[in-house]
Design a protein around this motif. Sequence first.
Motif, mmCIF file in Angstrom:
data_model
loop_
_atom_site.group_PDB
_atom_site.id
_atom_site.type_symbol
_atom_site.label_atom_id
_atom_site.label_comp_id
_atom_site.label_asym_id
_atom_site.label_seq_id
_atom_site.Cartn_x
_atom_site.Cartn_y
_atom_site.Cartn_z
ATOM 1 N N SER A 1 0.535 -1.464 -0.018
ATOM 2 C CA SER A 1 -0.520 0.539 0.087
ATOM 3 C C SER A 1 0.795 0.789 0.080
ATOM 4 O O SER A 1 0.892 1.930 -1.095
ATOM 5 N N GLU A 2 2.083 1.611 0.833
ATOM 6 C CA GLU A 2 2.809 2.545 0.696
ATOM 7 C C GLU A 2 2.873 2.783 -0.482
ATOM 8 O O GLU A 2 3.657 3.531 -0.924
ATOM 9 N N VAL A 3 3.359 1.941 -1.319
ATOM 10 C CA VAL A 3 4.512 1.813 -2.596
ATOM 11 C C VAL A 3 3.233 2.297 -3.531
ATOM 12 O O VAL A 3 3.288 3.353 -3.714
ATOM 13 N N VAL A 4 1.867 2.150 -3.454
ATOM 14 C CA VAL A 4 0.838 2.299 -4.420
ATOM 15 C C VAL A 4 1.035 3.894 -4.008
ATOM 16 O O VAL A 4 1.187 3.909 -5.212
ATOM 17 N N ILE A 5 0.772 4.550 -2.995
ATOM 18 C CA ILE A 5 0.075 5.485 -2.279
ATOM 19 C C ILE A 5 1.376 6.570 -2.919
ATOM 20 O O ILE A 5 1.061 7.389 -3.219
ATOM 21 N N GLU A 6 2.883 5.693 -3.162
ATOM 22 C CA GLU A 6 4.162 7.187 -3.187
ATOM 23 C C GLU A 6 3.796 6.949 -4.863
ATOM 24 O O GLU A 6 4.376 8.153 -5.244
ATOM 25 N N ASN A 7 3.501 5.806 -5.263
ATOM 26 C CA ASN A 7 3.830 5.827 -6.591
ATOM 27 C C ASN A 7 2.199 7.249 -7.070
ATOM 28 O O ASN A 7 2.856 8.377 -8.431
ATOM 29 N N ILE A 8 1.168 6.931 -6.431
ATOM 30 C CA ILE A 8 0.224 8.042 -7.020
ATOM 31 C C ILE A 8 0.542 9.641 -6.142
ATOM 32 O O ILE A 8 0.041 10.044 -7.159
ATOM 33 N N MET A 9 1.278 9.511 -5.503
ATOM 34 C CA MET A 9 1.428 10.952 -4.344
ATOM 35 C C MET A 9 2.938 11.882 -5.601
ATOM 36 O O MET A 9 2.652 12.563 -5.869
ATOM 37 N N THR A 10 3.510 11.172 -5.505
ATOM 38 C CA THR A 10 4.774 11.218 -6.688
ATOM 39 C C THR A 10 4.121 11.734 -8.824
ATOM 40 O O THR A 10 5.747 12.533 -9.045
ATOM 41 N N ARG A 11 3.580 10.906 -8.449
ATOM 42 C CA ARG A 11 3.475 10.927 -10.327
ATOM 43 C C ARG A 11 2.716 12.599 -10.574
ATOM 44 O O ARG A 11 2.057 13.379 -9.242
ATOM 45 N N ARG A 12 4.390 13.146 -11.616
ATOM 46 C CA ARG A 12 3.047 14.294 -11.925
ATOM 47 C C ARG A 12 2.592 14.577 -13.738
ATOM 48 O O ARG A 12 3.570 13.308 -14.185
ATOM 49 N N SER A 13 2.110 15.299 -15.018
ATOM 50 C CA SER A 13 1.585 15.787 -15.768
ATOM 51 C C SER A 13 3.358 15.935 -16.474
ATOM 52 O O SER A 13 3.237 16.412 -15.796
ATOM 53 N N ILE A 14 4.040 15.578 -16.649
ATOM 54 C CA ILE A 14 5.468 16.107 -17.744
ATOM 55 C C ILE A 14 4.834 16.349 -19.324
ATOM 56 O O ILE A 14 3.693 15.984 -20.426
ATOM 57 N N ARG A 15 5.575 16.976 -19.571
ATOM 58 C CA ARG A 15 5.133 18.411 -20.515
ATOM 59 C C ARG A 15 6.694 18.038 -21.970
ATOM 60 O O ARG A 15 6.701 19.601 -22.852
ATOM 61 N N GLN A 16 7.236 17.772 -20.757
ATOM 62 C CA GLN A 16 8.599 17.694 -22.087
ATOM 63 C C GLN A 16 9.166 16.363 -21.726
ATOM 64 O O GLN A 16 9.442 16.400 -20.660
ATOM 65 N N TYR A 17 10.004 15.962 -22.988
ATOM 66 C CA TYR A 17 10.296 14.329 -22.973
ATOM 67 C C TYR A 17 11.136 14.378 -23.868
ATOM 68 O O TYR A 17 11.904 15.360 -24.843
ATOM 69 N N LYS A 18 12.311 13.075 -23.098
ATOM 70 C CA LYS A 18 13.359 12.681 -24.104
ATOM 71 C C LYS A 18 12.714 12.273 -26.010
ATOM 72 O O LYS A 18 12.096 11.692 -25.666
ATOM 73 N N PRO A 19 13.396 12.273 -26.592
ATOM 74 C CA PRO A 19 13.266 11.899 -28.155
ATOM 75 C C PRO A 19 13.472 10.673 -27.673
ATOM 76 O O PRO A 19 12.777 9.618 -29.096
ATOM 77 N N GLN A 20 14.095 9.567 -26.670
ATOM 78 C CA GLN A 20 14.087 8.407 -26.902
ATOM 79 C C GLN A 20 12.055 7.334 -26.827
ATOM 80 O O GLN A 20 11.458 8.058 -25.741
ATOM 81 N N ALA A 21 11.953 7.176 -27.940
ATOM 82 C CA ALA A 21 10.685 6.362 -27.699
ATOM 83 C C ALA A 21 10.296 5.434 -26.961
ATOM 84 O O ALA A 21 11.078 4.353 -26.403
ATOM 85 N N VAL A 22 8.987 4.622 -26.421
ATOM 86 C CA VAL A 22 8.872 4.344 -25.305
ATOM 87 C C VAL A 22 8.591 2.760 -25.502
ATOM 88 O O VAL A 22 7.927 2.747 -26.857
ATOM 89 N N ASN A 23 9.384 1.739 -25.752
ATOM 90 C CA ASN A 23 9.313 0.083 -26.744
ATOM 91 C C ASN A 23 7.805 -0.240 -26.464
ATOM 92 O O ASN A 23 7.374 -0.512 -25.844
ATOM 93 N N ARG A 24 7.622 -0.937 -28.131
ATOM 94 C CA ARG A 24 6.000 -1.713 -27.504
ATOM 95 C C ARG A 24 5.909 -2.408 -26.465
ATOM 96 O O ARG A 24 4.685 -2.882 -26.344
ATOM 97 N N ASP A 25 7.641 -3.653 -25.879
ATOM 98 C CA ASP A 25 6.946 -4.266 -24.571
ATOM 99 C C ASP A 25 6.287 -3.368 -24.073
ATOM 100 O O ASP A 25 5.190 -4.165 -23.105
#
Length: 224
Positions: A46-70
């Motif tokens: 539960s602490e891991v899940v809550i930490e993930n939720i509370m630290t998540r931010r909307s990102i508006r600047q990205y590196k050019p590296q694509a996210v692989n399909r897997d």
Amino acid sequence: MKIIVNPTMKAVKSILGGLCLCAAISSCAPSAQKEVGAEAQAPSKSEVVIENIMTRRSIRQYKPQAVNRDTMQVILNCGINAPNGQNKQSWEIRVVDNPEYINGLTEVYKKANPKVAEDPSFKNMFRNAPTVVFIARDTKYNMSQIDCGLLGGNMVLSAWSMGIGSCCLGGPVRFMLTDKEAAPYLEKLGFSEGYELLYCIAFGYPDETPAAKPRNAEKVRFID
């Protein structure tokens, strides 16, 4: 009857006894206690899940590296396993990581909005993200917007847990739905009849670390 004990066996037993004693002592040593303590202090699920939720931010600047399909497939699987009304699964998803599609549509967008090109950091209309997920709703089901929202929530949180940023976008969708020159790009997504593009989500590796924005806790109330 007299039992004769081999001196060598005596020595072996003595050594084994010493090793057992050393093991018992070492298990009580501060270093061993520290390791046990560290394990005991490991964060709970539960602490891991809550930490993930509370630290998540909307990102508006990205590196050019694509996210692989897997990796994207894992994110998509998390999305489609979100709660949905009556298991209607009233959404359709299209994933675009083709630069030709993204850049081609961006050129149409720049033509209609020439000022955006004045920004030297502007690369594409999806906050420069290399991967875009388009989500459409079933217009025959009046709660489909909620299903689509839950779907997206699962996706952005699972992505964040893997170090992948995201940003839910409405502007590009409005443009695609209203600009005639953007119509071929919308058509290429191939949504089924009766489905309407609702919003899209940009995905990519973050190139910024935005701070959390304040939330108005007064909007939340318990009713007795």
